[in-house]
Design a protein around this motif. Structure first.
Motif, short mmCIF file in Angstrom:
data_model
loop_
_atom_site.label_atom_id
_atom_site.label_comp_id
_atom_site.label_asym_id
_atom_site.label_seq_id
_atom_site.Cartn_x
_atom_site.Cartn_y
_atom_site.Cartn_z
N MET A 41 53.24 12.59 -43.04
CA MET A 41 52.06 13.11 -43.73
C MET A 41 52.28 13.26 -45.23
N LYS A 42 53.51 13.55 -45.63
CA LYS A 42 53.87 13.71 -47.04
C LYS A 42 52.88 14.60 -47.81
N PRO A 43 52.80 15.88 -47.45
CA PRO A 43 51.87 16.78 -48.16
C PRO A 43 52.19 16.85 -49.65
N GLU A 44 51.12 16.95 -50.46
CA GLU A 44 51.29 17.00 -51.91
C GLU A 44 51.16 18.42 -52.45
N VAL A 104 43.48 17.07 -45.32
CA VAL A 104 44.23 18.29 -45.09
C VAL A 104 45.17 18.03 -43.91
N CYS A 105 46.37 18.57 -43.98
CA CYS A 105 47.37 18.38 -42.92
C CYS A 105 47.42 19.64 -42.05
N LEU A 106 47.18 19.46 -40.76
CA LEU A 106 47.20 20.58 -39.81
C LEU A 106 48.30 20.33 -38.79
N ILE A 107 49.28 21.23 -38.76
CA ILE A 107 50.40 21.14 -37.83
C ILE A 107 50.51 22.48 -37.11
N ASP A 163 40.24 9.22 -44.94
CA ASP A 163 40.68 10.14 -43.89
C ASP A 163 40.53 11.56 -44.43
N VAL A 164 40.03 12.48 -43.60
CA VAL A 164 39.84 13.85 -44.06
C VAL A 164 40.77 14.84 -43.37
N ILE A 165 41.37 14.44 -42.25
CA ILE A 165 42.32 15.32 -41.55
C ILE A 165 43.51 14.48 -41.08
N LEU A 166 44.71 14.99 -41.32
CA LEU A 166 45.92 14.46 -40.71
C LEU A 166 46.46 15.55 -39.80
N SER A 167 46.56 15.27 -38.52
CA SER A 167 47.04 16.29 -37.59
C SER A 167 47.77 15.60 -36.45
#
Length: 331
Positions: free
Chosen positions: A296-299, A274-277, A41-45
């Motif tokens: 999403m648990k961003p690191e 990458v996480c986009l919110i 996966d390349v985007i989490l949004s």
């Protein structure tokens, strides 16, 4: 007249491009990379309140579909297109259109903050031919009157200057494109992909982005395709992609910023999302953002002081987030 003639400085690197694993952004999208999992996966949004995962496979299908749309709409390599991001719109769609346009050979004019007072001057300087706006998305809101006025101003300027104006939803099939069936396609054998790869190179101009204007009037900075590839290579060689440094799932609050675009390309390079919110939702819908962050648990987080204030405030309101982010966040 070349766009570069308008600017004070052009920053270049001495890195040898003959050693690059890819020669342009289109190859970066469609070519297998040693460091990247093909199933990644390349985007989490999110779309509205629903989390959306964009896999590499889905991303390739979206870009390929958009290439064909560009051909139908006679958007050509070398054109300059204003991609307007306005407060309230979902930057997931902006980021996907940006990637498809820039890899296609289009110079994407991506203002950090869209200042309508400077709009006509910007469009003339960048020799813009086409404008893409989130009209349908913004006008679906019951509020955002200022943003609706901005949309109307952009449309008026475009009409008065004979510029073609497209809507992200109406003309490029978002958000439906995130859910369409993905056929098995050898993209590297498709003529439109091959032509794009063969007709773009590291020196192909990809992005025109405005500065914040913190020291006066905003200026326009030009990036070519090679600059993004060099940046990813530099991070990899420096070990920044290690999870104890700047690797792992990254959250960035603003795509239309050099930090946001860099975080986006880092995800594409590594196959780590990458996480986009929606930034506005930290204040408008904090409970939904809490849910997104828990899932999403961003690191790592890339941003300025205001971003960390947002994170601290949401942790203060939802103490259970502290443990989740403490376990996931490295930097």
């Amino acid at each position: 007249m070349k766009v570069l003639e308008y600017f004070d400085h052009v920053f270049e690197s001495e890195m040898n491009f003959s050693d690059l694993p890819v020669k342009n952004i289109s190859e970066l999208i469609f070519k297998k990379m040693n460091q990247r999992n093909e199933e990644a996966d390349v985007i989490l949004s999110h779309v509205d309140n629903v989390i959306v995962k964009i896999s590499l496979k889905r991303l390739r299908h979206i870009v390929f579909t958009l290439y064909n749309e560009f051909e139908k709409k006679e958007i050509k390599s070398g054109d300059t297109v204003l991609l307007a991001s306005i407060s309230g719109n979902n930057e997931l769609f902006t980021s996907l259109l940006f990637l498809a346009l820039s890899s296609y050979g289009v110079k994407v004019f991506l203002p950090m903050y869209l200042e309508t007072n400077d709009l006509l001057e910007w469009l003339e300087k960048t020799q813009c031919t086409t404008v893409i706006i989130p009209e349908k998305e913004i006008f679906a809101f019951s509020h955002h009157e200022k943003e609706k006025s901005t949309i109307n101003t952009i449309k008026e300027v475009a009409f008065n200057n004979d510029l073609i104006c497209y809507d992200i939803f109406e003309d490029f099939n978002f958000p439906e494109l995130l859910q369409t069936f993905i056929p098995e396609i050898d993209y590297l054998s498709q003529p439109i992909v091959l032509n794009t790869i063969n007709n773009t190179c590291p020196e192909t101009e990809a992005m025109l982005i405005t500065t914040s204007g913190s020291e006066g009037k905003s200026k326009i900075v030009v990036y070519n395709q090679g600059s993004f590839i060099k940046c990813c290579m530099s991070w990899q060689k420096a070990g920044f992609y290690n999870r104890d440094k700047l690797g792992g799932r990254g959250f960035t609050p603003l795509f239309t910023h050099t930090m946001g675009v860099r975080a986006f390309f880092n995800a594409l390079w590594t196959g780590v999302p990458v996480c986009l919110i929606k930034t506005e939702w930290f204040e408008e819908k904090p409970e939904t953002v809490r849910y997104f962050l828990m899932e999403m648990k961003p690191e790592h987080i890339t941003g300025g002081p205001s971003v960390y204030n947002l994170i601290l405030e949401i942790i203060r309101n939802f103490p259970e987030l502290r443990l989740v982010l403490k376990n996931s966040l490295k930097t």
